[in-house]
Design a protein around this motif. Structure first.
Motif, PDB file in Angstrom:
ATOM      1  N   SER A 125       0.778  -1.263  -0.126  1.00 19.43           N
ATOM      2  CA  SER A 125       0.166  -0.053   0.073  1.00 19.43           C
ATOM      3  C   SER A 125       0.913   1.369  -0.046  1.00 19.43           C
ATOM      4  O   SER A 125       0.537   2.401  -0.813  1.00 19.43           O
ATOM      5  CB  SER A 125      -1.029   0.101   1.277  1.00 19.43           C
ATOM      6  OG  SER A 125      -1.910  -1.082   0.916  1.00 19.43           O
ATOM      7  N   ASP A 234      -0.950   0.770  14.228  1.00 19.10           N
ATOM      8  CA  ASP A 234      -1.811   1.710  13.582  1.00 19.10           C
ATOM      9  C   ASP A 234      -0.486   2.646  12.611  1.00 19.10           C
ATOM     10  O   ASP A 234       0.292   3.071  13.230  1.00 19.10           O
ATOM     11  CB  ASP A 234      -2.155   2.820  14.611  1.00 19.10           C
ATOM     12  CG  ASP A 234      -3.095   3.906  14.080  1.00 19.10           C
ATOM     13  OD1 ASP A 234      -3.242   3.862  12.558  1.00 19.10           O
ATOM     14  OD2 ASP A 234      -3.762   4.610  14.729  1.00 19.10           O
ATOM     15  N   ARG A 236      -0.596   4.528   9.127  1.00 19.66           N
ATOM     16  CA  ARG A 236      -1.132   5.328   8.322  1.00 19.66           C
ATOM     17  C   ARG A 236      -0.188   6.498   7.649  1.00 19.66           C
ATOM     18  O   ARG A 236       0.550   7.067   8.215  1.00 19.66           O
ATOM     19  CB  ARG A 236      -2.408   5.552   8.563  1.00 19.66           C
ATOM     20  CG  ARG A 236      -3.390   4.772   9.067  1.00 19.66           C
ATOM     21  CD  ARG A 236      -4.800   5.302   9.955  1.00 19.66           C
ATOM     22  NE  ARG A 236      -4.264   5.817  11.005  1.00 19.66           N
ATOM     23  CZ  ARG A 236      -4.968   6.558  11.936  1.00 19.66           C
ATOM     24  NH1 ARG A 236      -5.713   7.383  11.301  1.00 19.66           N
ATOM     25  NH2 ARG A 236      -4.544   7.030  13.073  1.00 19.66           N
ATOM     26  N   GLU A 247      -4.122   8.602   0.760  1.00 18.86           N
ATOM     27  CA  GLU A 247      -4.332   8.007   1.919  1.00 18.86           C
ATOM     28  C   GLU A 247      -3.855   6.544   1.570  1.00 18.86           C
ATOM     29  O   GLU A 247      -4.306   5.832   0.837  1.00 18.86           O
ATOM     30  CB  GLU A 247      -5.566   8.251   2.886  1.00 18.86           C
ATOM     31  CG  GLU A 247      -5.857   9.333   3.073  1.00 18.86           C
ATOM     32  CD  GLU A 247      -7.303   9.694   3.543  1.00 18.86           C
ATOM     33  OE1 GLU A 247      -7.569   9.549   4.643  1.00 18.86           O
ATOM     34  OE2 GLU A 247      -8.385   9.604   2.468  1.00 18.86           O
ATOM     35  N   ALA A 248      -3.123   5.856   3.001  1.00 21.91           N
ATOM     36  CA  ALA A 248      -3.030   4.560   2.967  1.00 21.91           C
ATOM     37  C   ALA A 248      -3.515   4.401   4.536  1.00 21.91           C
ATOM     38  O   ALA A 248      -2.911   4.622   5.304  1.00 21.91           O
ATOM     39  CB  ALA A 248      -1.630   4.059   2.476  1.00 21.91           C
ATOM     40  N   GLY A 249      -4.406   3.234   4.660  1.00 20.57           N
ATOM     41  CA  GLY A 249      -4.879   3.242   5.801  1.00 20.57           C
ATOM     42  C   GLY A 249      -4.200   1.633   6.369  1.00 20.57           C
ATOM     43  O   GLY A 249      -3.396   1.137   5.799  1.00 20.57           O
ATOM     44  N   ASN A 250      -4.814   1.319   7.560  1.00 14.72           N
ATOM     45  CA  ASN A 250      -4.395   0.188   8.344  1.00 14.72           C
ATOM     46  C   ASN A 250      -5.135  -1.104   7.777  1.00 14.72           C
ATOM     47  O   ASN A 250      -5.886  -0.994   7.024  1.00 14.72           O
ATOM     48  CB  ASN A 250      -4.932   0.003   9.817  1.00 14.72           C
ATOM     49  CG  ASN A 250      -4.165   1.188  10.661  1.00 14.72           C
ATOM     50  OD1 ASN A 250      -2.817   0.907  10.517  1.00 14.72           O
ATOM     51  ND2 ASN A 250      -4.769   1.922  11.362  1.00 14.72           N
ATOM     52  N   GLN A 251      -4.398  -2.183   7.682  1.00 13.80           N
ATOM     53  CA  GLN A 251      -4.731  -3.397   7.177  1.00 13.80           C
ATOM     54  C   GLN A 251      -5.460  -4.393   8.405  1.00 13.80           C
ATOM     55  O   GLN A 251      -4.806  -4.514   9.713  1.00 13.80           O
ATOM     56  CB  GLN A 251      -3.629  -3.964   6.725  1.00 13.80           C
ATOM     57  CG  GLN A 251      -3.367  -3.485   5.129  1.00 13.80           C
ATOM     58  CD  GLN A 251      -1.918  -3.742   4.695  1.00 13.80           C
ATOM     59  OE1 GLN A 251      -1.466  -4.639   5.059  1.00 13.80           O
ATOM     60  NE2 GLN A 251      -1.780  -3.004   3.622  1.00 13.80           N
ATOM     61  N   LYS A 252      -6.312  -5.177   7.978  1.00 12.59           N
ATOM     62  CA  LYS A 252      -7.118  -6.015   8.976  1.00 12.59           C
ATOM     63  C   LYS A 252      -7.225  -7.364   8.866  1.00 12.59           C
ATOM     64  O   LYS A 252      -7.183  -7.714   7.597  1.00 12.59           O
ATOM     65  CB  LYS A 252      -8.539  -5.313   9.028  1.00 12.59           C
ATOM     66  CG  LYS A 252      -8.477  -3.710   9.439  1.00 12.59           C
ATOM     67  CD  LYS A 252     -10.090  -3.586   9.502  1.00 12.59           C
ATOM     68  CE  LYS A 252      -9.900  -2.266  10.288  1.00 12.59           C
ATOM     69  NZ  LYS A 252     -11.331  -1.781  10.712  1.00 12.59           N
ATOM     70  N   LYS A 268     -10.058  -4.915  14.469  1.00  9.93           N
ATOM     71  CA  LYS A 268      -9.002  -4.138  14.847  1.00  9.93           C
ATOM     72  C   LYS A 268      -7.929  -4.418  13.705  1.00  9.93           C
ATOM     73  O   LYS A 268      -7.736  -5.322  12.927  1.00  9.93           O
ATOM     74  CB  LYS A 268      -8.279  -4.380  16.385  1.00  9.93           C
ATOM     75  CG  LYS A 268      -9.129  -4.264  17.229  1.00  9.93           C
ATOM     76  CD  LYS A 268      -8.554  -4.640  18.664  1.00  9.93           C
ATOM     77  CE  LYS A 268      -8.328  -6.108  18.700  1.00  9.93           C
ATOM     78  NZ  LYS A 268      -7.755  -6.360  20.068  1.00  9.93           N
ATOM     79  N   PRO A 269      -7.018  -3.367  13.380  1.00 12.79           N
ATOM     80  CA  PRO A 269      -5.897  -3.552  12.549  1.00 12.79           C
ATOM     81  C   PRO A 269      -4.847  -4.678  12.911  1.00 12.79           C
ATOM     82  O   PRO A 269      -5.121  -5.069  14.172  1.00 12.79           O
ATOM     83  CB  PRO A 269      -5.005  -2.291  12.764  1.00 12.79           C
ATOM     84  CG  PRO A 269      -6.270  -1.378  13.360  1.00 12.79           C
ATOM     85  CD  PRO A 269      -6.985  -1.863  14.117  1.00 12.79           C
TER      86      PRO A 269
ATOM     87  N   THR B 254      -4.564  -2.988  -2.203  1.00  8.41           N
ATOM     88  CA  THR B 254      -3.920  -2.034  -1.303  1.00  8.41           C
ATOM     89  C   THR B 254      -4.966  -1.249  -0.573  1.00  8.41           C
ATOM     90  O   THR B 254      -6.146  -1.517  -1.221  1.00  8.41           O
ATOM     91  CB  THR B 254      -2.951  -1.058  -2.010  1.00  8.41           C
ATOM     92  OG1 THR B 254      -3.614   0.022  -2.720  1.00  8.41           O
ATOM     93  CG2 THR B 254      -2.191  -1.719  -3.042  1.00  8.41           C
ATOM     94  N   THR B 255      -4.675  -0.587   0.417  1.00  9.86           N
ATOM     95  CA  THR B 255      -5.778   0.184   1.096  1.00  9.86           C
ATOM     96  C   THR B 255      -5.585   1.848   0.321  1.00  9.86           C
ATOM     97  O   THR B 255      -6.258   2.519   0.989  1.00  9.86           O
ATOM     98  CB  THR B 255      -5.218   0.416   2.321  1.00  9.86           C
ATOM     99  OG1 THR B 255      -4.089   1.142   2.653  1.00  9.86           O
ATOM    100  CG2 THR B 255      -5.432  -0.682   3.259  1.00  9.86           C
ATOM    101  N   VAL B 257      -6.227   5.206  -1.187  1.00  7.99           N
ATOM    102  CA  VAL B 257      -7.352   5.883  -1.361  1.00  7.99           C
ATOM    103  C   VAL B 257      -7.014   7.299  -2.098  1.00  7.99           C
ATOM    104  O   VAL B 257      -6.244   8.037  -1.431  1.00  7.99           O
ATOM    105  CB  VAL B 257      -8.302   6.150  -0.123  1.00  7.99           C
ATOM    106  CG1 VAL B 257      -9.600   7.030  -0.553  1.00  7.99           C
ATOM    107  CG2 VAL B 257      -8.927   4.651   0.156  1.00  7.99           C
TER     108      VAL B 257
END
Lengths: 327, 327, 327, 327
Positions: A125, A234, A236, A247-252, A268-269, B254-255, B257
């Protein structure tokens, strides 16, 4: 087939060894002061336990992976470089800038390729976000936000030898800031507190930190760190540019969402770096094997390690001086 | 170490073979009518190419993986069962219900464990959703929705021998419906169209379908299929119960956006089953090795294959009769 | 300024009255068999309480809003039409198809505009989704999914006079299906159960339903209804077309998300139709005032009411016959 | 019924006037140097145009709304206070701290309630987030992140009289920081650039800023501002505490999501403050009417205005001095 000697048979060493096997390279030697750990890892992947000297002297060894404790990095880098091996070294080179610079001189003279283990650059990501910046998706970068929080603080023994939050933890984010800004920071301001556990302050360290970077052209970057995010690791990124935001966020772990009378709840991540950056470690190793095969140059090198350390040191200085430090 | 003979060296066979290696089992033989494919796959994993007879006769072979073409499944199942091997067989057992039942009798008599390749039950998100149902998160299940769409229609050669959308594609969803409902469907209604490509109707098949299932206690399930979702492999579950709803959504590469003047845009879902169900295939193989080792019983067996086929056949009947069919 | 006579001073009547005021029109009369409710609503908006006859005889009244009980709709429609008023009538026209058709004839002869209260067509998200279909975002429509679930079942008194789930609740979804498919359904299959509360079955009704529609060109639509979604009013649309998919999801009171050790939790959807469709009611009233002013034609009329009822009746027939019903 | 005199008939004045009407209060007078604007707004809501002196002298006027230009705020606050009216005043009190303090003394002596227009505290999502903090959802607050970006830079005429980004734009975020931290910042560091449009630097201002706050107990807050987010008004909060994280995200016109070959795309955030904070303005006015009726005390008062200005001034000082400023 590329033959590798790996220093370090701990948690991160096990990951690299498995990735070596999966990628079709050969783990020839495992070196670790903990002989049992070395033996176990060697057995699992058909390697031999060795002493550093012997392993580095073996001309059939093409490359080394340095995943041993921080205080051994600089020395092993120099010895492997002198032995003409391609090197993949976990960050940092060393906690002392003077030592880093001496080491860099040796490596430079040897002319071997060195890949520094800033694993996050290889996260799919984060790498895709960087690629989107480079593709012009958001035009010129103006403002970068990096959020980086561990699920919980490390044990006190680790805190004491870690070099402090800026050099141990934020160093990854400082490298990421350079990666995303696409230009060197020239000024850094840091503030930080001990809010999570008193023992961390007792060890002279902080656990919650906010840093601001500024480049020559005026681009800004804010980094925040905490040693405790009870909801998981966390990690990001957010980049504002003239034409938009990435943006690149958390992975779950899963996509499961439960809607009940209590609300709409998802996972949760992923818990920590071993889970979150599993793909990154795999991609990093693949890249290293390409470097060993002469098909690629390291996308992150020893000079990047030096820069990140320099920023971390300046953050410590800023924290004390309560002012922006030029770097 | 468990020794395996694998039938089939194609796309799905390659995945199973790699998972065998990664899991620490041994691929002993590869059997395929395409000798080149067999040789290539065998070479990659240190296995030998063999004929079925010889491989099944080797007493050191513990287990077989059947990943060859559909028309060979029933025969190989019977031969492997008679040879006393543990069996992992891709769906379906056969397209003929009579043949399936004959095969089941042989397998039953042999007493060997058979794991049917309904891979989706092993998807981490789908498995977690099922676990949440079983844990009572939403109380009694009332209404299940299954969305299953391929990125694009298969080649015409495949369409012609596939057995039709219900037996080839929806069979996975019919199995998933049974898995989630936790009780057998007793009634099925199907309607379908050819909306994607005319050639599919020319082959006597449909490409867009809507099916409704009903259990004895009145639980309902809606399944929809399409051979074309241009945005990627669309695989989603939704279960309504007395205490809430559980959903499992699509997975994305990927996350990242991007927010621009054109909107807020993220990745498409992973392209197709090889990408989406990579983790599921891994978990499925791990489960099979536990079955081989006698540590687990197959969580999905040959009877599940029969049931899913029965539902698919009833769907075809309903489509023609325009009424609900009792099963 | 447009002057309005409103029949019905209950929950939905209060909403329309407030929207009339906010839009700058005048509520002249309120008519309700419950004189206290009529008086209270009239006082709030400076209107007068009246009997139907007197109100309809007042030539200064331009338009009527029919928000009284279902059994009064057809009669009031006819009387208002004969009095030459523009009419906004809550669904349904009547529960009897014969009565609906007689009413339509009267209205047609009178030549007055009638807007039927299928409020969901005015929901900003649903309207935007339809606009995107019309703009060609996903090409030809192939498969529609409509999810519609109430937060909890209505009181038994209501269940008994509601006309049953298909005519009371799903009628909205049947209208939405027609709206989204862009072509008339020619076939309907329905199945349903009583899973939520036994008293509903005792009243001869169902609370959980799955319906499939099919148009002449083969487009498919699946609708699911439940009288109970404990997490709130669940109102979602999904449309698959040749070039992609459009979705419209639930709306939530706030965007707040809490990440804790228990997971990542957001708000439940808005509780029920008064909250969820507040914007839709506002837009619907605005449209009606434009119709009254001669600036627009009703985007949904009495014929749409008839069609939706016809589909609901066919759903009931299908439920009993266990087969698809041609409409 | 509460009778109100409103100063200012511009964009924000129109919103307050409409909310006054909707809430059932009476707009008695509209005062504006632009007589046409005053007349139009007065006509719309049945009010009269007046001069300040006459309006404030009318004993039937209970309250005033000050929505005129910034340079008139302090003077009108004093006059309205001396006339004994309840006051709702848009931020800021004044751009000069000395003037603010003189004004506060006058208001204090008059003993009238003053509500300062920090509208974001009334945003349903932000208010819910604060309520969750107060409810202990995340335990002690440690780290606050505030993202605040306008869709595009204001006209140059506005830039020149705005008082600069910190006092004009970030002042809202500085108030929000105090609101969320729950304790006064004692130290501020600011850095900023002109990256969006050169004309802004020519006016002596900046358009991109990063600020860090620190409270006495060591809580940290990072604020970032940009005058340009081409994807819309970007207004987000994030609060990390010992037991988790709370986030409040952007709001969008619709929930529609389109999945196509180009990705999965949803709406941009609402365009700017008029759209995004429509609910907040409504809630703010409702609160003010409760204050006027003696049922509530202002949740944000003139002292909050002073504090926010003090922080903005300190940010300007830090920007020049390149060091943290104690406040």
């Amino acid at each position: 087939m590329i033959r590798i000697c790996q220093f370090g048979a701990g948690r991160i060493g096990s990951i690299h060894a498995a990735n070596v096997a999966a990628a079709g390279a050969t783990l020839a030697y495992v070196v670790d002061v903990n002989r049992d750990a070395a033996a176990a890892l060697a057995a699992k992947h058909g390697a031999r336990v060795a002493e550093a000297e012997a392993a580095l002297a073996d001309p059939s060894v093409d490359a080394v992976i340095i995943a041993s404790s921080t205080d051994t990095h600089a020395d092993l880098l120099e010895r492997a470089a002198r032995a003409g091996k391609s090197i993949f070294c976990e960050k940092p080179v060393d906690l002392s800038m003077a030592r880093v610079e001496r080491c860099m001189a040796v490596v430079k003279q040897a002319g071997v390729p060195v890949l520094m283990g800033f694993n996050r650059r290889f996260d799919p990501s984060f790498a895709a976000l960087k690629k989107a910046i480079d593709a012009g998706t958001i035009g010129k970068v103006e403002l970068v936000q990096i959020t980086s929080r561990d699920p919980g603080p490390p044990p006190q023994d680790y805190v004491k030898v870690s070099g402090g939050l800026f050099r141990d933890m934020m160093i990854h984010d400082l490298d990421m800031a350079r990666f995303l800004l696409g230009e060197e920071p020239v000024e850094i301001f840091a503030t930080a507190s001990c809010l999570v556990e008193k023992r961390i302050a007792e060890a002279g360290d902080v656990d919650t930190a906010a840093v601001t970077l500024r480049t020559a052209s005026g681009k800004l970057c804010q980094i925040s760190n905490s040693r405790r995010a009870v909801y998981g690791y966390d990690q990001r990124l957010e980049v504002l540019g003239e034409k938009g935001m990435l943006e690149a966020g958390n992975q779950k772990p899963t996509t499961v969402v439960a809607s009940t009378v209590e609300g709409v709840r998802g996972d949760k991540p992923l818990h920590f770096f071993l889970e979150r950056y599993a793909d990154a470690y795999r991609a990093e190793l693949t890249h290293f094997l390409e470097v060993c095969a002469g098909k690629a140059k390291p996308i992150v090198g020893i000079e990047d390690g030096r820069r990140a350390l320099q920023l971390a040191d300046a953050a410590n200085e800023s924290l004390k001086a309560k002012r922006a430090i030029a770097v």
